[in-house]
Design a protein around this motif. Structure first.
Motif, PDB file in Angstrom:
ATOM      1  N   ILE A 256      28.151   9.316 -20.650  1.00 45.47           N
ATOM      2  CA  ILE A 256      26.887   8.527 -20.979  1.00 45.47           C
ATOM      3  C   ILE A 256      26.771   7.400 -19.962  1.00 45.47           C
ATOM      4  CG2 ILE A 256      25.798   7.152 -22.786  1.00 45.47           C
ATOM      5  CD1 ILE A 256      27.167   8.874 -24.944  1.00 45.47           C
ATOM      6  N   GLY A 257      27.912   6.654 -19.818  1.00 42.53           N
ATOM      7  CA  GLY A 257      27.763   5.682 -18.721  1.00 42.53           C
ATOM      8  C   GLY A 257      27.390   5.925 -17.290  1.00 42.53           C
ATOM      9  N   ILE A 258      28.065   7.070 -17.026  1.00 45.70           N
ATOM     10  CA  ILE A 258      27.612   7.862 -15.767  1.00 45.70           C
ATOM     11  C   ILE A 258      26.185   8.105 -15.506  1.00 45.70           C
ATOM     12  CG2 ILE A 258      27.897   9.528 -14.010  1.00 45.70           C
ATOM     13  CD1 ILE A 258      31.000   9.210 -14.875  1.00 45.70           C
ATOM     14  N   VAL A 259      25.609   8.855 -16.730  1.00 46.33           N
ATOM     15  CA  VAL A 259      24.353   9.146 -16.770  1.00 46.33           C
ATOM     16  C   VAL A 259      23.494   7.992 -16.669  1.00 46.33           C
ATOM     17  CG1 VAL A 259      22.687  10.251 -17.754  1.00 46.33           C
ATOM     18  CG2 VAL A 259      24.663  11.376 -17.726  1.00 46.33           C
TER      19      VAL A 259
ATOM     20  N   VAL B 238      23.289   6.418 -13.165  1.00 41.92           N
ATOM     21  CA  VAL B 238      22.704   7.124 -12.213  1.00 41.92           C
ATOM     22  C   VAL B 238      21.133   6.880 -12.352  1.00 41.92           C
ATOM     23  CG1 VAL B 238      21.998   9.541 -11.669  1.00 41.92           C
ATOM     24  CG2 VAL B 238      24.474   8.697 -11.764  1.00 41.92           C
ATOM     25  N   ALA B 239      20.869   7.184 -13.493  1.00 41.61           N
ATOM     26  CA  ALA B 239      19.345   6.881 -14.070  1.00 41.61           C
ATOM     27  C   ALA B 239      18.523   5.709 -13.766  1.00 41.61           C
ATOM     28  CB  ALA B 239      19.019   7.150 -15.452  1.00 41.61           C
TER      29      ALA B 239
ATOM     30  N   THR C 208      20.780  -3.846 -12.591  1.00 42.13           N
ATOM     31  CA  THR C 208      22.027  -4.532 -11.830  1.00 42.13           C
ATOM     32  C   THR C 208      23.391  -3.694 -12.074  1.00 42.13           C
ATOM     33  OG1 THR C 208      21.107  -6.604 -12.717  1.00 42.13           O
ATOM     34  CG2 THR C 208      23.562  -6.670 -12.140  1.00 42.13           C
ATOM     35  N   SER C 209      23.613  -3.338 -10.623  1.00 37.66           N
ATOM     36  CA  SER C 209      24.664  -2.306 -10.567  1.00 37.66           C
ATOM     37  C   SER C 209      25.954  -2.662 -11.249  1.00 37.66           C
ATOM     38  CB  SER C 209      24.841  -1.996  -9.011  1.00 37.66           C
ATOM     39  OG  SER C 209      23.750  -1.549  -8.500  1.00 37.66           O
ATOM     40  N   TRP C 210      26.480  -3.941 -10.839  1.00 39.13           N
ATOM     41  CA  TRP C 210      27.734  -4.388 -11.413  1.00 39.13           C
ATOM     42  C   TRP C 210      27.963  -4.194 -13.018  1.00 39.13           C
ATOM     43  CZ3 TRP C 210      28.753  -7.641 -15.483  1.00 39.13           C
ATOM     44  CH2 TRP C 210      27.698  -8.520 -15.682  1.00 39.13           C
ATOM     45  N   TYR C 211      26.737  -4.138 -13.908  1.00 39.91           N
ATOM     46  CA  TYR C 211      26.780  -3.919 -15.008  1.00 39.91           C
ATOM     47  C   TYR C 211      27.075  -2.668 -15.477  1.00 39.91           C
ATOM     48  CZ  TYR C 211      25.590  -3.610 -19.951  1.00 39.91           C
ATOM     49  OH  TYR C 211      25.572  -3.545 -21.483  1.00 39.91           O
ATOM     50  N   SER C 212      26.253  -1.510 -14.984  1.00 40.50           N
ATOM     51  CA  SER C 212      26.547  -0.251 -14.807  1.00 40.50           C
ATOM     52  C   SER C 212      27.942   0.231 -14.616  1.00 40.50           C
ATOM     53  CB  SER C 212      25.519   0.663 -14.266  1.00 40.50           C
ATOM     54  OG  SER C 212      24.140   0.183 -14.302  1.00 40.50           O
TER      55      SER C 212
END
Length: 143
Positions: free
Chosen positions: A99-102, A105-106, A112-116
Protein backbone atom coordinates in the motif's frame (compact mmCIF):
# COMPACT_ATOMS: atom_id res chain seq x y z
CA UNK A 1 -13.55 -34.18 6.63
CA UNK A 2 -12.88 -32.64 10.06
CA UNK A 3 -9.27 -31.86 9.04
CA UNK A 4 -10.64 -29.91 6.07
CA UNK A 5 -13.06 -27.97 8.31
CA UNK A 6 -10.27 -27.30 10.81
CA UNK A 7 -7.92 -26.08 8.05
CA UNK A 8 -10.62 -23.85 6.58
CA UNK A 9 -11.48 -22.48 10.03
CA UNK A 10 -7.80 -21.71 10.69
CA UNK A 11 -7.53 -20.02 7.29
CA UNK A 12 -10.57 -17.84 8.03
CA UNK A 13 -9.14 -16.91 11.40
CA UNK A 14 -5.81 -16.01 9.79
CA UNK A 15 -7.45 -13.79 7.18
CA UNK A 16 -9.68 -12.26 9.87
CA UNK A 17 -6.69 -11.49 12.08
CA UNK A 18 -4.84 -9.71 9.27
CA UNK A 19 -7.99 -7.88 8.20
CA UNK A 20 -8.72 -6.78 11.79
CA UNK A 21 -5.23 -5.29 12.13
CA UNK A 22 -5.55 -3.51 8.79
CA UNK A 23 -8.96 -2.06 9.67
CA UNK A 24 -7.80 -1.00 13.16
CA UNK A 25 -4.83 0.84 11.65
CA UNK A 26 -6.97 2.55 9.00
CA UNK A 27 -9.74 3.57 11.42
CA UNK A 28 -7.33 4.91 14.05
CA UNK A 29 -5.28 6.82 11.47
CA UNK A 30 -8.36 8.34 9.84
CA UNK A 31 -9.92 9.23 13.20
CA UNK A 32 -6.69 10.95 14.29
CA UNK A 33 -6.50 12.82 10.98
CA UNK A 34 -10.07 14.06 11.48
CA UNK A 35 -9.42 15.00 15.10
CA UNK A 36 -6.33 16.99 14.13
CA UNK A 37 -8.35 18.78 11.44
CA UNK A 38 -11.13 19.53 13.95
CA UNK A 39 -8.75 21.07 16.48
CA UNK A 40 -6.94 23.08 13.81
CA UNK A 41 -3.60 21.26 13.82
CA UNK A 42 -4.06 19.90 10.28
CA UNK A 43 -5.44 22.00 7.43
CA UNK A 44 -9.07 21.47 6.33
CA UNK A 45 -9.89 18.23 4.50
CA UNK A 46 -10.28 20.12 1.22
CA UNK A 47 -6.53 20.82 1.33
CA UNK A 48 -5.43 17.21 2.00
CA UNK A 49 -4.44 16.69 -1.63
CA UNK A 50 -2.21 19.75 -1.65
CA UNK A 51 1.30 19.09 -0.34
CA UNK A 52 2.00 22.78 0.21
CA UNK A 53 -0.62 22.68 3.00
CA UNK A 54 1.55 20.35 5.09
CA UNK A 55 4.81 21.38 6.69
CA UNK A 56 7.47 18.79 7.41
CA UNK A 57 6.56 18.96 11.10
CA UNK A 58 2.92 18.04 10.34
CA UNK A 59 4.06 15.16 8.18
CA UNK A 60 6.41 14.01 10.94
CA UNK A 61 3.50 14.08 13.38
CA UNK A 62 1.42 11.98 10.96
CA UNK A 63 4.32 9.56 10.51
CA UNK A 64 4.67 9.14 14.28
CA UNK A 65 1.06 8.32 15.02
CA UNK A 66 0.68 6.18 11.91
CA UNK A 67 3.76 4.20 12.97
CA UNK A 68 2.29 3.75 16.45
CA UNK A 69 -1.03 2.61 14.97
CA UNK A 70 0.88 0.27 12.66
CA UNK A 71 2.52 -1.39 15.68
CA UNK A 72 -0.86 -1.56 17.42
CA UNK A 73 -2.59 -3.05 14.36
CA UNK A 74 0.13 -5.66 13.95
CA UNK A 75 -0.05 -6.47 17.65
CA UNK A 76 -3.81 -7.03 17.23
CA UNK A 77 -3.18 -9.24 14.20
CA UNK A 78 -0.62 -11.31 16.11
CA UNK A 79 -2.97 -11.58 19.09
CA UNK A 80 -5.90 -12.78 16.98
CA UNK A 81 -3.89 -15.20 14.84
CA UNK A 82 -4.62 -18.89 15.39
CA UNK A 83 -0.90 -19.66 15.27
CA UNK A 84 2.39 -18.18 14.09
CA UNK A 85 1.69 -14.63 15.29
CA UNK A 86 4.91 -13.20 13.87
CA UNK A 87 4.10 -14.54 10.40
CA UNK A 88 0.64 -13.01 10.52
CA UNK A 89 1.97 -9.67 11.71
CA UNK A 90 4.63 -9.64 8.99
CA UNK A 91 1.97 -10.55 6.41
CA UNK A 92 0.09 -7.42 7.45
CA UNK A 93 3.36 -5.52 7.24
CA UNK A 94 3.82 -6.81 3.70
CA UNK A 95 0.35 -5.61 2.76
CA UNK A 96 1.14 -2.25 4.34
CA UNK A 97 4.38 -2.06 2.37
CA UNK A 98 2.55 -2.69 -0.89
CA UNK A 99 0.00 0.00 0.00
CA UNK A 100 2.85 2.39 0.85
CA UNK A 101 4.67 1.67 -2.41
CA UNK A 102 1.50 2.16 -4.47
CA UNK A 103 0.88 5.45 -2.63
CA UNK A 104 4.45 6.60 -3.21
CA UNK A 105 4.32 5.77 -6.92
CA UNK A 106 0.94 7.46 -7.31
CA UNK A 107 2.08 10.68 -5.61
CA UNK A 108 5.74 10.79 -6.67
CA UNK A 109 6.69 14.25 -7.86
CA UNK A 110 3.52 15.81 -6.45
CA UNK A 111 3.95 14.98 -2.76
CA UNK A 112 6.80 15.17 -0.27
CA UNK A 113 9.04 12.22 -1.14
CA UNK A 114 10.61 11.75 2.29
CA UNK A 115 7.21 11.11 3.86
CA UNK A 116 6.27 8.46 1.30
CA UNK A 117 9.64 6.74 1.71
CA UNK A 118 9.44 6.93 5.50
CA UNK A 119 6.00 5.29 5.51
CA UNK A 120 7.45 2.41 3.48
CA UNK A 121 10.56 2.21 5.68
CA UNK A 122 8.71 1.92 9.00
CA UNK A 123 6.08 -0.59 7.90
CA UNK A 124 7.93 -3.92 8.29
CA UNK A 125 9.79 -2.91 11.48
CA UNK A 126 6.42 -1.85 12.94
CA UNK A 127 4.96 -5.24 12.03
CA UNK A 128 7.87 -7.04 13.66
CA UNK A 129 7.60 -4.87 16.78
CA UNK A 130 3.86 -5.47 17.13
CA UNK A 131 4.35 -9.25 17.14
CA UNK A 132 7.44 -8.99 19.34
CA UNK A 133 5.52 -7.04 21.98
CA UNK A 134 2.94 -9.84 22.01
CA UNK A 135 5.69 -12.45 22.38
CA UNK A 136 7.22 -10.57 25.31
CA UNK A 137 3.84 -10.19 27.01
CA UNK A 138 3.11 -13.90 26.65
CA UNK A 139 6.48 -15.19 27.80
CA UNK A 140 6.88 -16.01 31.47
CA UNK A 141 8.80 -13.45 33.48
CA UNK A 142 12.49 -14.24 33.74
CA UNK A 143 13.76 -14.55 37.30
Amino acid sequence: MSAFVSTRSTWYRSVGAVFAGLIANAVLSTATDLLLVAVGVFPPLAQFGHPESFSDSLLLLALLYRTFYGVLGCYLTARLAAGRPMAHSLALGGIGSVIGIVGAVATWGTWTSWYSLAIIAVTLPSAWLGARILQLRQSPALS
